[in-house]
Design an enzyme around this catalytic site. Sequence first.
Site, mmCIF file in Angstrom:
data_model
loop_
_atom_site.group_PDB
_atom_site.id
_atom_site.type_symbol
_atom_site.label_atom_id
_atom_site.label_comp_id
_atom_site.label_asym_id
_atom_site.label_seq_id
_atom_site.Cartn_x
_atom_site.Cartn_y
_atom_site.Cartn_z
ATOM 1 C CG PHE A 129 -11.044 49.404 74.520
ATOM 2 C CD1 PHE A 129 -11.850 49.953 74.115
ATOM 3 C CD2 PHE A 129 -10.058 50.323 75.847
ATOM 4 C CE1 PHE A 129 -12.199 51.166 74.201
ATOM 5 C CE2 PHE A 129 -10.349 51.406 75.818
ATOM 6 C CZ PHE A 129 -11.607 52.166 75.113
ATOM 7 C CG ASP A 214 -3.053 48.440 75.355
ATOM 8 O OD1 ASP A 214 -2.902 48.924 76.537
ATOM 9 O OD2 ASP A 214 -4.232 48.757 74.556
ATOM 10 C CE LYS A 244 -7.378 52.433 81.399
ATOM 11 N NZ LYS A 244 -8.667 53.369 81.653
#
Length: 394
Positions: A129, A214, A244
């Site tokens: 994702f 990532d 994040k």
Amino acid sequence: MPKPLMETYAPPEQIFERGEGVFLYERSGEEYLDFISGIAVNGLGHAHPKAVAALKAQAEKLWHTSNMFRVPGQIELAEKYCRDSFADRVFFTNSGAEAIECALKTARHYHYANGQPDRYRIVTVTGAFHGRTYGAINAGGNPKYLEGFGPRMEGFDQIEFGDHDALRAAVTDQTAAVLVEPVQGEGGVREIPEVCLRGLRELCDERGALLIYDEVQCGAGRTGKLWAHHWAGDAAPDIMAVAKGVGGGFPLGACLATDACGEHMVVGTHGSTFGGNPLAMAVGNVVYDELTREGFLDHVVEISNFLRQQLGSVADAHSDKVEEVRGKGLLLGLKLREGYVNKTLAKHARDHHLLIGAAGDNVARMAPPLIIEEAHARRAVETLDAALGALQPE
């Protein structure tokens, strides 16, 4: 009744109006133990005093200039990122998806600038994702997220997670980069073994491809190291996307790159109106200083080991419903057996005032603030025990 919002979310009935540390408080005043922290975002918990003070101070001075003008906080934070990582260059964004887009462009432009424009393909793995933008959903390759948005974008080659032979076959002289999450979040809280990260680094070097990590979800101290790939030793990437947790709740992301890659991203190749704005930089610097404060990551390792041990006991007690405990550090998950549904478990936990999430592969995901203590872990595990007890097959 008119519906002013696009109904792309399905939130529960709770409406939270205040947060403090590891807790969220509903309008009624009811307290919830937050073990999802905005999907691995609120690493320092809610309303961290230093972050609040920095944001207030900056808000009273300057909010926005765009990148037409220098933002001193960018230099300060970029120097910290480069000091403690493989990177030599940083581009600031507002989100993880934007950081991924920058990473993809940086990888392709590197080969273009070095006389190999045909090296543009990106190899990814199933379960990935990488965000919700058009490029990111094509990189992730999840059919559910691609449906309804036209033909798939050219240039992405996806292999099965853990299939080493397929990986070696996929990395060709047309491959610009291999893009992976050291620990998958949405894909089911699956860790890529450290030996495999080292092997991936060797393969990319052998084939002349770049390696992109990532670490949007698994970075920023979440695994007990500043960046998740640090556990693997000599497996540094060429480019890395983060977000994040680096903003502690304020929108902030970044694309980190080596000089060899970053030097080709010159004026006109990329940009952002809001990326690296003064407010984000004020908070980002405070968050980074806290993450790198002496003893902070040692606490993450200690408390994550304790939590995993406790989760293991609960999994054993409910072995008819729980297949395994997954993850690394404070990015953990319970893989449920067939017939039991992770979203239902999350609802039962919420009914007992514990907030957890649901990820792919039928995994109940936990990503609590990095500041949790043993008492919080015990309370969460006791609640999960009760929630699992109430869980019925569907």
